[in-house]
Each structure stands twice: as C-alpha cells, then as structure tokens.
Design a protein around this motif. Structure first.
Motif, mmCIF file in Angstrom:
data_model
loop_
_atom_site.group_PDB
_atom_site.id
_atom_site.type_symbol
_atom_site.label_atom_id
_atom_site.label_comp_id
_atom_site.label_asym_id
_atom_site.label_seq_id
_atom_site.Cartn_x
_atom_site.Cartn_y
_atom_site.Cartn_z
ATOM 1 N N ARG A 1 0.958 -6.040 -8.364
ATOM 2 C CA ARG A 1 0.575 -4.646 -8.592
ATOM 3 C C ARG A 1 0.456 -4.015 -7.206
ATOM 4 O O ARG A 1 -0.225 -4.573 -6.335
ATOM 5 N N GLY A 2 1.118 -2.892 -7.022
ATOM 6 C CA GLY A 2 1.070 -2.218 -5.733
ATOM 7 C C GLY A 2 2.029 -1.053 -5.686
ATOM 8 O O GLY A 2 2.667 -0.715 -6.683
ATOM 9 N N PRO A 3 2.174 -0.442 -4.507
ATOM 10 C CA PRO A 3 3.087 0.708 -4.383
ATOM 11 C C PRO A 3 4.541 0.269 -4.562
ATOM 12 O O PRO A 3 4.888 -0.860 -4.249
ATOM 13 N N ASP A 4 5.330 1.173 -5.093
ATOM 14 C CA ASP A 4 6.757 0.875 -5.285
ATOM 15 C C ASP A 4 7.389 0.473 -3.960
ATOM 16 O O ASP A 4 7.108 1.067 -2.910
ATOM 17 N N ALA A 5 8.226 -0.562 -4.005
ATOM 18 C CA ALA A 5 8.886 -1.060 -2.790
ATOM 19 C C ALA A 5 10.202 -1.702 -3.183
ATOM 20 O O ALA A 5 10.365 -2.222 -4.290
#
Length: 145
Positions: free
Chosen positions: A122-126
């Motif tokens: 889970r985290g910022p789009d990359a």
C-alpha cells in the motif's frame, strides 16, 4: 507436624505429582522443578531409606539445585528468542528496508516478491523499477513510500 514426620516414599511421589499437576494448571515454570525434586527425593528414599529430617533436607537441596537448572534452561531459551526477534513477525523485519518494484503500484495497491513470499503493498502509485522503502506494516500489507 505429624504429617511431615510420617511422609513415606510414596508420599514424595504423591507430592511430586501434585506439584507437577499444579504447574500444568498454573504454568509458571517453577513448580515443575520442585515436583522433580520431590520425585528425586522419593527415588533416593526408595533406594536408601532415611528418616524424615534427612529426606526433607534432601528435598530442599534438590529443590534449589533443580530451580537453578531450570533458570539456566529458561535463560538459554530466552536468549534464543533474541537471536531471531522477527521469527513469527516476518513483515516487521522488512521495515526500513528498500526494494525495487517488479510490478507497478496502481491506485495505491501493489505486490512485490521478496525472497519466497509475495507481499501486498500500500503506497503512492509508482512504476515498475522504482525504489521503495517499507515504513510500516498494516494488516499484513507493507506500507511503502
């Protein structure tokens, strides 16, 4: 006082069974050692009959010796836990580590293969190929930045 002076060989075995049974009902890893001391006193008394004061003294000495041995065993087991602090919490061992994404993170969700395990992220789009760092674990998912 009459009960102590009339303890027999079998009395030591009964006391041993009671102390070991008490350990099973209320675990604390102490009564087991006194139970073993009582059993050993019963065995010695069976082979070498002795008067109650000597049997009681033997029980006290064996109780101290067995408790000391138990403490040493417990310390060794506790030291083993410190050698592998994340044994049952593998995700926590990943906090602070950096990895390269092999798949992109889309809409805040993604996956990464670390060793033999596929972890959900889970985290910022990359994009794939981006270096990420694990900052915490939430519900079995690695939270990355």
């Amino acid at each position: 006082m009459h009960e102590i002076t009339s303890i027999t060989v079998w009395g030591w075995f009964v006391l041993a069974a009671m102390l070991i049974g008490l350990e099973m009902l209320m675990p604390g890893a102490f009564m087991i050692w006194l139970g073993l001391a009582a059993a050993a006193t019963g065995l010695v008394n069976l082979l070498l009959p002795m008067d109650w004061p000597f049997a009681l003294l033997l029980f006290a000495i064996l109780g101290v010796i067995f408790a000391w041995i138990g403490r040493r065993i417990s310390a060794r087991v506790d030291a083993g836990d410190k050698e592998q602090p994340f044994l049952n919490r593998r995700a926590d061992a990943l906090i602070g580590q950096s990895f390269t994404l092999s798949e992109p993170i889309v809409n805040g969700e993604g996956r990464i293969r670390i060793g033999d395990t596929v972890w959900h992220l889970r985290g910022p789009d990359a994009n794939a190929g981006t270096r990420i760092k694990v900052v915490r674990v939430e519900g079995g998912k690695l939270v990355v930045e």
